[in-house]
Design an enzyme around this catalytic site. Structure first.
Site, mmCIF file in Angstrom:
data_model
loop_
_atom_site.group_PDB
_atom_site.id
_atom_site.type_symbol
_atom_site.label_atom_id
_atom_site.label_comp_id
_atom_site.label_asym_id
_atom_site.label_seq_id
_atom_site.Cartn_x
_atom_site.Cartn_y
_atom_site.Cartn_z
ATOM 1 N N TYR A 124 -10.907 3.308 4.531
ATOM 2 C CA TYR A 124 -9.585 3.908 4.690
ATOM 3 C C TYR A 124 -9.489 4.703 5.992
ATOM 4 O O TYR A 124 -10.243 5.656 6.223
ATOM 5 C CB TYR A 124 -9.250 4.833 3.521
ATOM 6 N N GLY B 250 -2.458 0.508 -8.615
ATOM 7 C CA GLY B 250 -1.179 -0.190 -8.718
ATOM 8 C C GLY B 250 -0.491 0.017 -10.048
ATOM 9 O O GLY B 250 0.313 -0.822 -10.472
ATOM 10 N N ALA C 173 3.052 -0.149 -9.771
ATOM 11 C CA ALA C 173 3.498 -1.404 -9.127
ATOM 12 C C ALA C 173 4.334 -1.152 -7.872
ATOM 13 O O ALA C 173 5.456 -1.636 -7.752
ATOM 14 C CB ALA C 173 4.270 -2.267 -10.123
ATOM 15 N N LYS C 174 3.745 -0.403 -6.951
ATOM 16 C CA LYS C 174 4.405 -0.121 -5.664
ATOM 17 C C LYS C 174 5.770 0.536 -5.836
ATOM 18 O O LYS C 174 6.698 0.299 -5.066
ATOM 19 C CB LYS C 174 4.534 -1.403 -4.832
ATOM 20 N N GLY C 175 5.885 1.351 -6.874
ATOM 21 C CA GLY C 175 7.133 2.068 -7.110
ATOM 22 C C GLY C 175 8.160 1.296 -7.908
ATOM 23 O O GLY C 175 9.228 1.830 -8.230
ATOM 24 N N LEU C 176 7.861 0.060 -8.283
ATOM 25 C CA LEU C 176 8.800 -0.734 -9.081
ATOM 26 C C LEU C 176 8.967 -0.146 -10.477
ATOM 27 O O LEU C 176 10.021 -0.289 -11.091
ATOM 28 C CB LEU C 176 8.323 -2.186 -9.177
ATOM 29 N N LEU C 177 7.933 0.526 -10.949
ATOM 30 C CA LEU C 177 7.980 1.116 -12.285
ATOM 31 C C LEU C 177 8.288 2.613 -12.208
ATOM 32 O O LEU C 177 7.677 3.445 -12.886
ATOM 33 C CB LEU C 177 6.659 0.867 -13.009
ATOM 34 N N THR C 178 9.269 2.943 -11.373
ATOM 35 C CA THR C 178 9.753 4.315 -11.250
ATOM 36 C C THR C 178 11.276 4.285 -11.302
ATOM 37 O O THR C 178 11.892 3.220 -11.398
ATOM 38 C CB THR C 178 9.309 4.948 -9.920
#
Length: 300
Positions: free
Chosen positions: A51, A197, A200-205
């Site tokens: 990183y 994840g 899910a990259k903010g899809l589950l917000t």
């Protein structure tokens, strides 16, 4: 915050772990976020030598050096930066691992790493050499335990069957349920699941629909399917991010959800979702709405 035993080890990790990759590169800003994590009972911090070319480990080391005995520190190895710094190559050799760990220890300002993870893996690797190296590092006291971060079931299967690994990090969420087929394997070998994840990259917000419009397809979800699925999840009787977290926590194999945050606001949203009660009925409905896909590659 509740803690869970990591595999069959003596290590207990908070149910939310902090994924350090998303930390700001400014030390002061990173210190603030990490302090909020500590204040809310998060004790597991996960980074990697890859990183930001090792700079992430330095930031994490600076932020946590005064709390070293109270936290569980994890990092990863196997991706070797090119001399130019423009790319990296896969190198799981004993020579590289025994070199890389000392570099990580120096950057992290510590004498030992709690959980050292192989950062990937292929079937072409000399798995016996990797495992022997990890066991040697344990005997030397440089690491307490070790695990693997991979999405290749065949690599994970071989690693678990031939080692004393206590953890497997995999991408896992309501929108990526592929690991569920392999959770019994983890339980059989007394290894804990560390999830990445999870949102899910903010899809589950709460911003899921907006993000879905930009994302388009996601794994086996078409653009239309993705929007429909998120709409249905958001209509359930609990916040979507709370449903996402508690679905993962409901799995017996889960040790910790590794969730990043680039601001204190993001972190506090996650903590609030974690503290929100979600009924079994809602979780059941969420699972009925989402796909239970399986891995189609790297199975044998």
């Amino acid at each position: 915050m509740q803690k869970r035993q990591l595999g069959n080890s003596k290590i207990f990790v908070s149910e939310i772990g902090f994924g350090c990759m998303s930390l700001p590169t400014n030390q002061k800003d990173a210190d603030l976020i990490i302090q909020v994590a500590l204040d809310h009972g998060i004790n597991y911090f996960d980074t990697a030598d890859l990183y930001n070319h090792g700079e992430n480990e330095k930031i994490v080391g600076n932020a946590l050096k005064n709390n070293r005995e109270q936290i569980i520190l994890a990092t990863k190895v196997g991706n070797r930066m090119d001399e130019s710094g423009d790319g990296w190559s896969w190198d799981p050799s004993k020579k590289w691992i025994t070199t890389a760990i000392h570099e990580s220890l120096k950057r992290l300002q510590t004498d030992y790493i709690d959980v050292y993870q192989l950062h990937g893996g292929t079937m072409e690797d000399d798995a016996d050499e990797v495992i022997d190296t990890m066991e040697s590092l344990k005997k030397e006291g440089l690491i307490r335990e070790y695990g693997i971060s991979s999405i290749r079931p065949n690599v994970i299967d071989r690693f678990l069957k031939n080692s004393n690994a206590v953890s497997v990090m995999m991408q896992y969420s309501l929108l990526d349920r592929r690991p569920e087929e392999w959770l019994p394997l983890l339980e059989e070998h007394q290894a804990s699941l560390l999830t990445r994840g999870t949102l899910a990259k903010g899809l589950l917000t709460a911003e899921g629909l907006e993000r879905a419009n930009k994302t388009g397809e996601y794994l086996t979800y078409s653009s239309e399917d993705l929007l429909k699925t998120i709409e249905q999840l958001q209509a359930l009787d609990a916040p979507i991010n709370a449903i996402a977290l508690h679905h993962v926590l409901d799995q017996k194999a889960t040790g910790s959800m590794i969730i990043g945050a680039s601001s204190t606001e993001q972190l506090l949203e996650t903590v609030e979702a974690y503290n929100t009660e979600v009924s079994e009925d809602v979780l059941l409905k969420a699972r009925e709405i989402t796909k239970q896909d399986v891995y189609t590659e790297h199975r044998t």
